[in-house]
Design a protein around this motif. Structure first.
Motif, PDB file in Angstrom:
ATOM      1  N   UNK A  76       2.627 -11.639 -39.153  1.00 55.75           N
ATOM      2  CA  UNK A  76       3.121 -10.390 -38.569  1.00 55.75           C
ATOM      3  C   UNK A  76       2.130  -9.249 -38.751  1.00 55.75           C
ATOM      4  N   UNK A  77       1.345  -9.315 -39.804  1.00 50.03           N
ATOM      5  CA  UNK A  77       0.334  -8.276 -40.041  1.00 50.03           C
ATOM      6  C   UNK A  77      -0.688  -8.274 -38.911  1.00 50.03           C
ATOM      7  N   UNK A  78      -1.185  -9.447 -38.546  1.00 49.84           N
ATOM      8  CA  UNK A  78      -2.186  -9.540 -37.472  1.00 49.84           C
ATOM      9  C   UNK A  78      -1.561  -9.275 -36.108  1.00 49.84           C
ATOM     10  N   UNK A  79      -0.301  -9.673 -35.931  1.00 54.62           N
ATOM     11  CA  UNK A  79       0.395  -9.395 -34.672  1.00 54.62           C
ATOM     12  C   UNK A  79       0.523  -7.891 -34.474  1.00 54.62           C
ATOM     13  N   UNK A  80       0.959  -7.195 -35.527  1.00 59.81           N
ATOM     14  CA  UNK A  80       1.090  -5.745 -35.448  1.00 59.81           C
ATOM     15  C   UNK A  80      -0.264  -5.085 -35.215  1.00 59.81           C
ATOM     16  N   UNK A  81      -1.291  -5.599 -35.879  1.00 60.13           N
ATOM     17  CA  UNK A  81      -2.633  -5.042 -35.701  1.00 60.13           C
ATOM     18  C   UNK A  81      -3.049  -5.108 -34.226  1.00 60.13           C
ATOM     19  N   UNK A  82      -2.792  -6.245 -33.601  1.00 57.98           N
ATOM     20  CA  UNK A  82      -3.128  -6.395 -32.187  1.00 57.98           C
ATOM     21  C   UNK A  82      -2.319  -5.442 -31.323  1.00 57.98           C
ATOM     22  N   UNK A  83      -1.016  -5.341 -31.641  1.00 58.21           N
ATOM     23  CA  UNK A  83      -0.148  -4.464 -30.858  1.00 58.21           C
ATOM     24  C   UNK A  83      -0.526  -3.000 -30.979  1.00 58.21           C
ATOM     25  N   UNK A  84      -0.875  -2.585 -32.189  1.00 60.22           N
ATOM     26  CA  UNK A  84      -1.299  -1.193 -32.385  1.00 60.22           C
ATOM     27  C   UNK A  84      -2.592  -0.919 -31.631  1.00 60.22           C
ATOM     28  N   UNK A  85      -3.491  -1.904 -31.609  1.00 58.35           N
ATOM     29  CA  UNK A  85      -4.741  -1.750 -30.867  1.00 58.35           C
ATOM     30  C   UNK A  85      -4.481  -1.642 -29.362  1.00 58.35           C
ATOM     31  N   UNK A  86      -3.374  -2.240 -28.903  1.00 58.96           N
ATOM     32  CA  UNK A  86      -2.984  -2.151 -27.504  1.00 58.96           C
ATOM     33  C   UNK A  86      -2.235  -0.851 -27.206  1.00 58.96           C
ATOM     34  N   UNK A  87      -1.931  -0.088 -28.258  1.00 54.80           N
ATOM     35  CA  UNK A  87      -1.216   1.172 -28.089  1.00 54.80           C
ATOM     36  C   UNK A  87       0.282   1.010 -27.919  1.00 54.80           C
ATOM     37  N   UNK A  88       0.850  -0.091 -28.418  1.00 52.29           N
ATOM     38  CA  UNK A  88       2.274  -0.353 -28.236  1.00 52.29           C
ATOM     39  C   UNK A  88       3.121   0.530 -29.142  1.00 52.29           C
ATOM     40  N   UNK A  89       4.301   0.864 -28.657  1.00 49.62           N
ATOM     41  CA  UNK A  89       5.247   1.720 -29.384  1.00 49.62           C
ATOM     42  C   UNK A  89       6.339   0.837 -29.996  1.00 49.62           C
ATOM     43  N   UNK A  90       6.266   0.633 -31.307  1.00 49.56           N
ATOM     44  CA  UNK A  90       7.202  -0.285 -31.959  1.00 49.56           C
ATOM     45  C   UNK A  90       8.563   0.332 -32.272  1.00 49.56           C
ATOM     46  N   UNK A  91       8.767   1.576 -31.836  1.00 47.75           N
ATOM     47  CA  UNK A  91      10.121   2.131 -31.909  1.00 47.75           C
ATOM     48  C   UNK A  91      11.010   1.463 -30.862  1.00 47.75           C
ATOM     49  N   UNK A  92      10.390   0.726 -29.951  1.00 46.42           N
ATOM     50  CA  UNK A  92      11.114   0.023 -28.887  1.00 46.42           C
ATOM     51  C   UNK A  92      11.466  -1.402 -29.284  1.00 46.42           C
ATOM     52  N   UNK A  93      11.380  -1.698 -30.583  1.00 47.16           N
ATOM     53  CA  UNK A  93      11.717  -3.033 -31.090  1.00 47.16           C
ATOM     54  C   UNK A  93      12.789  -2.928 -32.165  1.00 47.16           C
ATOM     55  N   UNK A  94      13.548  -3.998 -32.330  1.00 48.89           N
ATOM     56  CA  UNK A  94      14.542  -4.075 -33.396  1.00 48.89           C
ATOM     57  C   UNK A  94      14.297  -5.343 -34.201  1.00 48.89           C
ATOM     58  N   UNK A  95      14.213  -5.213 -35.513  1.00 48.77           N
ATOM     59  CA  UNK A  95      13.868  -6.332 -36.387  1.00 48.77           C
ATOM     60  C   UNK A  95      14.992  -6.706 -37.342  1.00 48.77           C
ATOM     61  N   UNK A  96      15.761  -5.741 -37.782  1.00 47.81           N
ATOM     62  CA  UNK A  96      16.751  -5.934 -38.856  1.00 47.81           C
ATOM     63  C   UNK A  96      17.801  -6.986 -38.498  1.00 47.81           C
ATOM     64  N   UNK A  97      18.111  -7.846 -39.455  1.00 50.26           N
ATOM     65  CA  UNK A  97      19.125  -8.879 -39.250  1.00 50.26           C
ATOM     66  C   UNK A  97      20.542  -8.321 -39.306  1.00 50.26           C
ATOM     67  N   UNK A  98      20.698  -7.122 -39.851  1.00 51.00           N
ATOM     68  CA  UNK A  98      21.996  -6.452 -39.846  1.00 51.00           C
ATOM     69  C   UNK A  98      22.052  -5.565 -38.607  1.00 51.00           C
ATOM     70  N   UNK A  99      23.046  -5.733 -37.792  1.00 52.43           N
ATOM     71  CA  UNK A  99      23.104  -5.002 -36.527  1.00 52.43           C
ATOM     72  C   UNK A  99      23.740  -3.640 -36.651  1.00 52.43           C
TER      73      UNK A  99
END
Length: 221
Positions: A165-188
Motif C-alpha cells: 500500500x505504501x508504493x501504491x499510495x506513492x504512485x497515486x500521489x505522483x499521479x495527483x490523486x485525491x484520496x479523500x475520494x476513497x473509503x478504507x475503514x472496515x467500520x461503516x
C-alpha cells in the motif's frame, strides 16, 4: 478503438489507484462494484461518486444473498471488527471465505459478455499474510483458469501484486490523486475508526510517504 477492461472497484485506495492508472493508460473502462453485505458498505458510495465524476459506466451488483453463507467473517456478520495491524493473527477474522474467487469469477463473466480482454484487480503484497486470495499463487491460478473458462480468454491484471500500500499510495500521489475520494475503514460509521487493520495500514502508508491523509477520523479515546 480503445481496449475494453473491467475494473473490480471497491471504492478503497488500491482499486481507486488502479482505476485511475488504467484510465490514464487509455483503456475503455467498465468498473464493477459488489455489494456482498459488507459492514463497510460506505465504500460503495465512494466508488459511485468517483465513477460519476469520470463518466464511467459503473455497475453496482447486489450479491448480498451470499452473505448468509459467509458468516464466519467479521466483515459480513455481527462479529466485532478487530483492531490492530494486518500482521496480527486476530485480523484473520476479516477473511471473507472465497470472496475474491467469487468476485473475480463474476468480473470475468462480465468481461466476456461485453468483449473486454482484461480484468483489473488490486491485490497487493500487504494483504498476503492474512488473505490467501490476494497471494500470487492464487492470482496466477485464477489467471490460468480465466484463459480457458470461456471461448474468449480474459487476463487478470494485478500491477500491484508484488507491491504494498505504501508504493501504491506513492504512485497515486505522483499521479495527483485525491484520496479523500476513497473509503478504507472496515467500520461503516460516519468517520473512519483509525484502529482497524485497514485504517492502520492506510495511515501507515501516508506516514511513510510523508503525506497527510485527507480522511476525517474518529477522535482517539
Amino acid at each position: 478503438m480503445s481496449e475494453k477492461a473491467v475494473v473490480i472497484y471497491s471504492g478503497g485506495m488500491d482499486s481507486f489507484t488502479i482505476l485511475h492508472r488504467a484510465h490514464r493508460d487509455g483503456f475503455e473502462l467498465y468498473p464493477l462494484t459488489f455489494d456482498y453485505g459488507q459492514k463497510h458498505k460506505k465504500e460503495i458510495a465512494y466508488a459511485q461518486a468517483v465513477c460519476a465524476e469520470l463518466n464511467l459506466p459503473h455497475r453496482i451488483i447486489d450479491i448480498t444473498a451470499i452473505n448468509q453463507l459467509l458468516q464466519s467473517s467479521s466483515l459480513t456478520s455481527d462479529k466485532t471488527i478487530p483492531e490492530g495491524h494486518y500482521a496480527a493473527d486476530n485480523m484473520k477474522s476479516t477473511v471473507v471465505p472465497n470472496r475474491n474467487m467469487i468476485l473475480l469469477s463474476l468480473a470475468i463473466g462480465y468481461a466476456v459478455d461485453i468483449g473486454a480482454s482484461k480484468v483489473f484487480y488490486g491485490a497487493h503484497s500487504g494483504d498476503h499474510a492474512i488473505y490467501p486470495d490476494c497471494r500470487p499463487e492464487f492470482v496466477h491460478a485464477m489467471n490460468a483458469v480465466a484463459q480457458i473458462a470461456n471461448y474468449d480468454p480474459v487476463e487478470i491484471v494485478t500491477p500491484y501484486l508484488s507491491g504494498d500500500k505504501i508504493s501504491i499510495l506513492r504512485e497515486g500521489l505522483a499521479m495527483g490523486l485525491d484520496y479523500s475520494k476513497t473509503w478504507t475503514c472496515y467500520n461503516g460509521r460516519e468517520k473512519a475508526c483509525g484502529k482497524c487493520g485497514s485504517c492502520v495500514e492506510r495511515l501507515e502508508a501516508f506516514t511513510l510517504n510523508k503525506a497527510i491523509d485527507p480522511l476525517i477520523y474518529e477522535p482517539v479515546a
